[in-house]
Design a protein around this motif. Sequence first.
Motif, PDB file in Angstrom:
ATOM      1  N   GLU A   1       0.920  -1.183  -0.134  1.00 13.44           N
ATOM      2  CA  GLU A   1       0.152  -0.059   0.062  1.00 13.44           C
ATOM      3  C   GLU A   1       0.950   1.304  -0.151  1.00 13.44           C
ATOM      4  O   GLU A   1       2.199   1.180  -0.122  1.00 13.44           O
ATOM      5  CB  GLU A   1      -1.015  -0.026   1.130  1.00 13.44           C
ATOM      6  N   ARG A   2       0.247   2.392   0.064  1.00 15.35           N
ATOM      7  CA  ARG A   2       0.994   3.649  -0.055  1.00 15.35           C
ATOM      8  C   ARG A   2       1.606   3.714   1.357  1.00 15.35           C
ATOM      9  O   ARG A   2       1.138   3.302   2.376  1.00 15.35           O
ATOM     10  CB  ARG A   2      -0.102   4.751   0.032  1.00 15.35           C
ATOM     11  N   SER A   3       2.873   4.303   1.111  1.00 19.24           N
ATOM     12  CA  SER A   3       3.956   4.553   2.164  1.00 19.24           C
ATOM     13  C   SER A   3       3.453   5.545   3.257  1.00 19.24           C
ATOM     14  O   SER A   3       2.835   6.494   2.833  1.00 19.24           O
ATOM     15  CB  SER A   3       5.163   4.770   1.628  1.00 19.24           C
ATOM     16  N   VAL A   4       3.861   5.419   4.565  1.00 20.76           N
ATOM     17  CA  VAL A   4       3.624   6.489   5.499  1.00 20.76           C
ATOM     18  C   VAL A   4       4.829   6.539   6.197  1.00 20.76           C
ATOM     19  O   VAL A   4       5.922   5.594   6.326  1.00 20.76           O
ATOM     20  CB  VAL A   4       2.681   6.206   6.573  1.00 20.76           C
ATOM     21  N   ARG A   5       5.527   7.676   6.548  1.00 16.52           N
ATOM     22  CA  ARG A   5       6.585   7.843   7.525  1.00 16.52           C
ATOM     23  C   ARG A   5       6.532   7.139   8.616  1.00 16.52           C
ATOM     24  O   ARG A   5       5.565   7.025   9.227  1.00 16.52           O
ATOM     25  CB  ARG A   5       6.890   9.260   7.612  1.00 16.52           C
ATOM     26  N   GLY A   6       7.707   6.819   9.190  1.00 20.62           N
ATOM     27  CA  GLY A   6       7.996   6.179  10.535  1.00 20.62           C
ATOM     28  C   GLY A   6       9.335   6.339  11.308  1.00 20.62           C
ATOM     29  O   GLY A   6      10.202   6.929  10.317  1.00 20.62           O
ATOM     30  N   ILE A   7       9.479   5.914  12.305  1.00 19.40           N
ATOM     31  CA  ILE A   7      10.567   5.943  13.081  1.00 19.40           C
ATOM     32  C   ILE A   7      10.828   4.396  13.779  1.00 19.40           C
ATOM     33  O   ILE A   7       9.766   4.055  14.327  1.00 19.40           O
ATOM     34  CB  ILE A   7      10.662   7.268  14.037  1.00 19.40           C
ATOM     35  N   ARG A   8      12.151   4.487  14.066  1.00 18.44           N
ATOM     36  CA  ARG A   8      12.412   3.137  14.769  1.00 18.44           C
ATOM     37  C   ARG A   8      12.421   3.479  16.202  1.00 18.44           C
ATOM     38  O   ARG A   8      13.206   4.475  16.680  1.00 18.44           O
ATOM     39  CB  ARG A   8      13.710   2.516  14.425  1.00 18.44           C
ATOM     40  N   VAL A   9      11.540   2.665  16.995  1.00 13.58           N
ATOM     41  CA  VAL A   9      11.390   3.308  18.486  1.00 13.58           C
ATOM     42  C   VAL A   9      12.581   2.228  19.256  1.00 13.58           C
ATOM     43  O   VAL A   9      13.233   2.773  20.357  1.00 13.58           O
ATOM     44  CB  VAL A   9      10.139   3.027  19.010  1.00 13.58           C
ATOM     45  N   ARG A  10      12.701   1.075  19.164  1.00 11.30           N
ATOM     46  CA  ARG A  10      13.654   0.044  19.840  1.00 11.30           C
ATOM     47  C   ARG A  10      14.098  -0.790  18.891  1.00 11.30           C
ATOM     48  O   ARG A  10      13.518  -1.295  17.870  1.00 11.30           O
ATOM     49  CB  ARG A  10      12.964  -0.536  21.068  1.00 11.30           C
TER      50      ARG A  10
END
Length: 153
Positions: free
Chosen positions: A144-153
């Motif tokens: 699907e369409r990409s969303v932004r994200g971050i690594r938490v752990r």
Amino acid sequence: MSSGKVMESLSHCRAISSAESRLACFDAAAAAIETAVKAKDVTIVDRQDIRKARKSLFGFSVPHIPLFGGGDRDDGPKTDDFTELNTTIASARPMENGRIELRLADSEAVWMTTDPMSFPPKAGAKVRIRQGAMGNYFIAINGERSVRGIRVR
């Protein structure tokens, strides 16, 4: 003993012309390597270990050190940079403001979307996390369409 001194001692031994003296030198160098490894002054890792470590750190900011292929040396083989991770989702849970926390199946990595998602994905869904420009990461679930994200752990 530093890894540089270990390699120097081996190189020194190779230059000795007398077979008996060369063998004695190699025996001493081998003993020094064994002692250094047991004392954990020197660690021997193979490419597979490095690749596994680099993959597990995908999404984190890691200092540029030779162990992870980011040093100043240009004389060795280039290690492949991880710019993308393809795996499945072990679990997902909704967070505040429409964000989703994702636990990956093949590691203990936890990612969070920074853009809202209208639905939390199901466990087992395929996920592609790719590195974008300027430290951004993009998460696409089931193509699907990409969303932004971050690594938490």
